[in-house]
Design an enzyme around this catalytic site. Structure first.
Site, PDB file in Angstrom:
ATOM      1  N   GLN A 115       0.730  -1.369  -0.006  1.00 34.47           N
ATOM      2  CA  GLN A 115       0.049  -0.005  -0.026  1.00 34.47           C
ATOM      3  C   GLN A 115       0.690   1.255  -0.068  1.00 34.47           C
ATOM      4  O   GLN A 115       0.444   2.341  -0.041  1.00 34.47           O
ATOM      5  CB  GLN A 115      -0.836   0.140   1.273  1.00 34.47           C
ATOM      6  CG  GLN A 115      -0.045   0.073   2.592  1.00 34.47           C
ATOM      7  CD  GLN A 115      -0.806   0.217   3.774  1.00 34.47           C
ATOM      8  OE1 GLN A 115      -1.401  -1.244   4.176  1.00 34.47           O
ATOM      9  NE2 GLN A 115      -1.461   1.299   4.367  1.00 34.47           N
ATOM     10  N   CYS A 134      -5.166   0.866   4.225  1.00 36.88           N
ATOM     11  CA  CYS A 134      -5.056  -0.853   4.561  1.00 36.88           C
ATOM     12  C   CYS A 134      -6.665  -1.336   4.499  1.00 36.88           C
ATOM     13  O   CYS A 134      -6.646  -2.602   4.201  1.00 36.88           O
ATOM     14  CB  CYS A 134      -4.827  -0.765   5.805  1.00 36.88           C
ATOM     15  SG  CYS A 134      -5.467   0.154   7.204  1.00 36.88           S
ATOM     16  N   HIS A 144      -5.452  -0.882  11.973  1.00 34.09           N
ATOM     17  CA  HIS A 144      -5.049  -1.287  10.671  1.00 34.09           C
ATOM     18  C   HIS A 144      -5.832  -2.483  10.282  1.00 34.09           C
ATOM     19  O   HIS A 144      -6.165  -3.631  10.948  1.00 34.09           O
ATOM     20  CB  HIS A 144      -3.767  -1.755  11.043  1.00 34.09           C
ATOM     21  CG  HIS A 144      -2.979  -2.268   9.792  1.00 34.09           C
ATOM     22  ND1 HIS A 144      -2.749  -1.528   8.475  1.00 34.09           N
ATOM     23  CD2 HIS A 144      -2.315  -3.400   9.326  1.00 34.09           C
ATOM     24  CE1 HIS A 144      -2.018  -2.283   7.744  1.00 34.09           C
ATOM     25  NE2 HIS A 144      -1.659  -3.673   8.324  1.00 34.09           N
ATOM     26  N   ASN A 185      -0.648  -9.165   5.244  1.00 30.72           N
ATOM     27  CA  ASN A 185      -0.365  -7.661   5.397  1.00 30.72           C
ATOM     28  C   ASN A 185      -0.285  -7.228   3.774  1.00 30.72           C
ATOM     29  O   ASN A 185      -0.267  -7.799   2.748  1.00 30.72           O
ATOM     30  CB  ASN A 185       0.690  -7.408   6.246  1.00 30.72           C
ATOM     31  CG  ASN A 185       0.513  -6.106   7.094  1.00 30.72           C
ATOM     32  OD1 ASN A 185      -0.206  -5.456   6.612  1.00 30.72           O
ATOM     33  ND2 ASN A 185       1.243  -5.745   7.895  1.00 30.72           N
TER      34      ASN A 185
END
Length: 335
Positions: free
Chosen positions: A138, A144, A279, A299
């Protein structure tokens, strides 16, 4: 043989000189490592003052990482990664923009299709079933939430149609703007709701990621995937989360403040973290290693962070909300 006894003052001066020399050598070593790190990650500073500031932050972070790793009792390790010249506040501010308060404006689904599931596998890894796209990055955009939602949709579409398609986070940044706010933050459920109302979402190939907020340029004719709804996992139940993840990837929110998360490199994360969810990530499996249960989490910080972009977070802890609040705000799309 006669021995010469040095005056105490001279002895002290020599000791100070030795310590000073050691510090200079250490500084030189850190300086060299910083320069190599800058080359590795293509980092260039705009002026000498900025360079000195970043070097001092890098030095402090390296000292923390190496001090942490000397404790052999920890089940995870830290490493010097692309974030090594950032303070933790700088790091989290630029990337972690999950907006938990937005859940208050969303009608939470009353149903949970896996409520009565009693038999789930002891381990699951949706990567092995081809239901997870490669790790994405990102960058410095706080979106996120979009990456988390998209990863869950990519998984459910693969399991429903047999085709894994990398979907467009950028379309969400540019077009999902009524409630979500692009790089300034958003929530996964609002992303799901937008895609339902939008009659689908483009592919990454058709609408590539730029990492900045742009003007909506979506064409419904180019939509390659759609969902018909979404469900929430009952809050504060790791068992309910396991029931869901046993069937497909699931979007979750976690708290990632603290240097241990910033520099996580490998192992099962058991570090200190709270429940101030900041997040969005995606749980793509779970398992057990050396008698420690864990969640397998995808992630969106690139492959040089963590275990090639993934983190294993301790599972079934004493706190009902799970480590880092992983069981507090979980949801998934339905196709």
């Amino acid at each position: 043989m006669a021995f010469k006894i040095l005056p105490l003052a001279l002895v002290l001066l020599r000791m100070l000189a030795f310590q000073s020399s050691s510090r200079i050598l250490q500084e030189a070593s850190i300086q060299e490592r910083h320069e190599q790190w800058m080359i590795q990650y293509g980092r260039v500073y705009k002026d000498p003052q900025e360079g000195e500031k970043r070097f001092n932050i890098f030095k402090q972070n390296v000292e923390y990482i190496e001090s942490f790793n000397t404790d052999g009792n920890k089940p995870y390790k830290l490493g010097i990664n692309q974030f090594a010249d950032l303070t933790n506040e700088e790091f989290t501010t630029s990337r972690n923009r999950f907006k938990g308060y937005m859940f208050s404006s969303i009608t939470r689904t009353p149903s949970f299709k896996y409520e009565n599931v009693t038999d789930v596998p002891s381990s699951v890894d949706w990567r092995e079933q081809g239901a997870v796209t490669p790790i994405k990055n990102q960058g410095e955009c706080g979106c996120c939430w979009a990456f988390s939602a998209v990863a869950a949709i990519e998984g459910i579409i693969k399991l429903s149609t047999g085709e894994l398609i990398s979907l467009s986070e950028q379309e969400l940044l540019d077009c999902d703007t009524d409630v979500d706010h692009g790089c300034e933050g958003g929530s996964m459920n609002d992303a799901f709701k937008f895609i339902i109302q939008n009659n689908g979402i483009n592919s990454e190939a058709n609408y590539p990621y730029k990492g900045i907020d742009g003007t909506c340029n979506a064409n419904e004719d180019n939509h390659v995937a759609t969902i018909n709804g979404y469900e929430d996992v009952p809050a504060n139940s790791e068992q309910a989360l396991q029931n869901a993840v046993a069937n497909h990837p699931v979007s979750v929110a976690i708290e990632t403040s603290g240097s241990d998360f910033q520099f996580y490199q490998s192992g099962i994360f058991t570090g200190s973290c709270g429940t101030k969810l900041d997040h969005g990530v995606t749980v793509v499996g779970y398992g057990v290693s050396d008698d420690t249960e864990y969640w397998l989490v995808k992630n969106s910080w690139g492959i040089e962070w963590g275990e090639e972009g993934y983190i294993r977070i301790q599972r079934n802890v004493d706190a009902e909300e799970g480590l880092c609040g992983i069981a507090m705000r979980a949801s998934y799309p339905t196709a």
